[in-house]
Design a protein around this motif. Structure first.
Motif, PDB file in Angstrom:
ATOM      1  N   ALA A  59     -10.010  -2.640   5.369  1.00 48.95           N
ATOM      2  CA  ALA A  59      -9.761  -2.031   4.059  1.00 48.95           C
ATOM      3  C   ALA A  59      -9.091  -3.048   3.145  1.00 48.95           C
ATOM      4  N   GLY A  60      -9.152  -2.778   1.853  1.00 46.72           N
ATOM      5  CA  GLY A  60      -8.453  -3.675   0.943  1.00 46.72           C
ATOM      6  C   GLY A  60      -8.876  -3.489  -0.493  1.00 46.72           C
ATOM      7  N   TYR A  61      -8.106  -4.113  -1.376  1.00 49.01           N
ATOM      8  CA  TYR A  61      -8.420  -4.164  -2.801  1.00 49.01           C
ATOM      9  C   TYR A  61      -9.244  -5.430  -2.995  1.00 49.01           C
ATOM     10  N   THR A  62     -10.554  -5.291  -3.243  1.00 53.47           N
ATOM     11  CA  THR A  62     -11.454  -6.444  -3.180  1.00 53.47           C
ATOM     12  C   THR A  62     -11.993  -6.904  -4.528  1.00 53.47           C
ATOM     13  N   ASN A  63     -11.642  -6.219  -5.607  1.00 62.07           N
ATOM     14  CA  ASN A  63     -12.127  -6.612  -6.923  1.00 62.07           C
ATOM     15  C   ASN A  63     -11.305  -7.797  -7.425  1.00 62.07           C
ATOM     16  N   VAL A  64     -11.901  -8.984  -7.356  1.00 63.90           N
ATOM     17  CA  VAL A  64     -11.168 -10.214  -7.674  1.00 63.90           C
ATOM     18  C   VAL A  64     -10.721 -10.241  -9.130  1.00 63.90           C
ATOM     19  N   GLU A  65     -11.599  -9.907 -10.049  1.00 66.07           N
ATOM     20  CA  GLU A  65     -11.257  -9.955 -11.473  1.00 66.07           C
ATOM     21  C   GLU A  65     -10.225  -8.902 -11.834  1.00 66.07           C
ATOM     22  N   LEU A  66     -10.391  -7.700 -11.303  1.00 65.82           N
ATOM     23  CA  LEU A  66      -9.454  -6.630 -11.615  1.00 65.82           C
ATOM     24  C   LEU A  66      -8.072  -6.895 -11.020  1.00 65.82           C
ATOM     25  N   SER A  67      -8.036  -7.676  -9.927  1.00 66.02           N
ATOM     26  CA  SER A  67      -6.748  -8.037  -9.322  1.00 66.02           C
ATOM     27  C   SER A  67      -5.880  -8.824 -10.287  1.00 66.02           C
ATOM     28  N   GLU A  68      -6.505  -9.583 -11.183  1.00 71.98           N
ATOM     29  CA  GLU A  68      -5.752 -10.342 -12.177  1.00 71.98           C
ATOM     30  C   GLU A  68      -5.111  -9.411 -13.204  1.00 71.98           C
ATOM     31  N   GLN A  69      -5.763  -8.294 -13.476  1.00 76.79           N
ATOM     32  CA  GLN A  69      -5.233  -7.331 -14.435  1.00 76.79           C
ATOM     33  C   GLN A  69      -4.225  -6.378 -13.790  1.00 76.79           C
ATOM     34  N   LYS A  70      -4.411  -6.117 -12.500  1.00 76.58           N
ATOM     35  CA  LYS A  70      -3.539  -5.193 -11.775  1.00 76.58           C
ATOM     36  C   LYS A  70      -3.028  -5.847 -10.495  1.00 76.58           C
ATOM     37  N   PRO A  71      -2.269  -6.931 -10.622  1.00 73.21           N
ATOM     38  CA  PRO A  71      -1.832  -7.671  -9.429  1.00 73.21           C
ATOM     39  C   PRO A  71      -0.964  -6.866  -8.481  1.00 73.21           C
ATOM     40  N   MET A  72      -0.101  -6.015  -9.021  1.00 70.29           N
ATOM     41  CA  MET A  72       0.783  -5.245  -8.149  1.00 70.29           C
ATOM     42  C   MET A  72      -0.002  -4.242  -7.306  1.00 70.29           C
ATOM     43  N   GLU A  73      -1.072  -3.716  -7.856  1.00 66.98           N
ATOM     44  CA  GLU A  73      -1.919  -2.802  -7.085  1.00 66.98           C
ATOM     45  C   GLU A  73      -2.607  -3.553  -5.953  1.00 66.98           C
ATOM     46  N   ALA A  74      -3.068  -4.766  -6.251  1.00 69.36           N
ATOM     47  CA  ALA A  74      -3.699  -5.591  -5.216  1.00 69.36           C
ATOM     48  C   ALA A  74      -2.706  -5.958  -4.121  1.00 69.36           C
ATOM     49  N   TYR A  75      -1.496  -6.334  -4.502  1.00 72.51           N
ATOM     50  CA  TYR A  75      -0.472  -6.693  -3.516  1.00 72.51           C
ATOM     51  C   TYR A  75      -0.060  -5.483  -2.677  1.00 72.51           C
ATOM     52  N   ASN A  76       0.041  -4.340  -3.322  1.00 76.85           N
ATOM     53  CA  ASN A  76       0.444  -3.137  -2.603  1.00 76.85           C
ATOM     54  C   ASN A  76      -0.584  -2.760  -1.536  1.00 76.85           C
ATOM     55  N   ILE A  77      -1.856  -2.810  -1.899  1.00 81.80           N
ATOM     56  CA  ILE A  77      -2.917  -2.424  -0.968  1.00 81.80           C
ATOM     57  C   ILE A  77      -3.178  -3.507   0.072  1.00 81.80           C
TER      58      ILE A  77
END
Length: 239
Positions: A59-77
């Protein structure tokens, strides 16, 4: 063997589930609605209730471009969830397989990376996956970190599917970058390879299909395959 798959309904997780199930193992795969990996209590309940011998974390947050806009969400997941996982298995200590990414590197080497190469991510997604790697490596012994790249398959959204949809629905030229090189990896092959990997010593491994290409070359190949529909598809290279 009892196998728990986190992300078992995703692009990769579905093929891992099918392969292990067909091999006669007892399988449990978790839905997002049933288990929130960012919630330690939710995750621990799911793991304790099944008591797995092997946990596959796909599992994971895999949207590379969106991770730049929502970094904390990517780090949390991607990162914090690893703390939750290790806390949840402290007593049972099953083997853990964690799927990571080639984005832990900066892409400047000019040749295939090895497991010994120094990591240097250049975006939030890569950093979030590397942090998860470091957490697992520093706090657990029975683990496999599997770095792979450019996943595609039949069970979820992937680059070939996106290109196909755009080619069919658009009458304009499709613009695709040519300066990103990688090894497209079929999820069914990766699922089968996981069985062989479990026979190896614990550690970090790079597992992809052989060969390499650019996003542009891959898109052109897809366009050529679709010409039997009676249309000529145009793919334009951008940098």
């Amino acid at each position: 063997m009892k196998v728990l798959i986190i992300g078992g309904y995703g692009l990769l997780g579905t093929d891992i589930y099918n392969y292990f199930k067909n091999s006669g193992h007892t399988i449990c795969r978790l839905k997002k609605e049933e288990c929130d990996i960012t919630d330690i209590y939710s995750l621990k309940r799911s793991i304790t209730g099944f008591e797995p011998d092997l946990i596959v974390h796909a599992a994971g947050y895999t949207n590379v471009e969106l991770s730049e806009q929502k970094p904390m969400e990517a780090y949390n997941i991607n990162s914090v969830s690893m703390y939750n996982l290790l806390s949840s298995v402290a007593e049972s200590e099953p083997t853990i397989v964690f799927f990571s990414t080639d984005y832990v590197f900066d892409g400047e080497k000019g040749s295939p990376y090895t497991e010994e190469d120094r990591c240097h991510p250049i975006n939030a997604y890569g950093f979030s996956k590397l942090i998860a790697e470091d957490i697992l490596r520093a706090n657990y012994k029975k683990y496999y970190i599997v770095r792979t790249s450019w996943l595609f398959g039949k069970s979820g959204k992937c680059f070939p599917e996106v290109i196909l949809n755009k080619l069919v629905s658009s009458t304009q030229t499709l613009n695709v970058v040519s300066d990103q090189i990688g090894s497209p990896t079929y999820t069914e092959d990766l699922a089968k390879g996981l069985v062989d990997l479990l026979k190896c010593p614990y550690g970090t491994y790079h597992v992809t299909n052989s060969g390499s290409t650019s996003w542009f070359e891959l898109a052109c190949s897809i366009a050529q395959k679709k010409r039997f529909l009676g249309r000529t598809y145009s793919v334009h290279c951008i940098k």
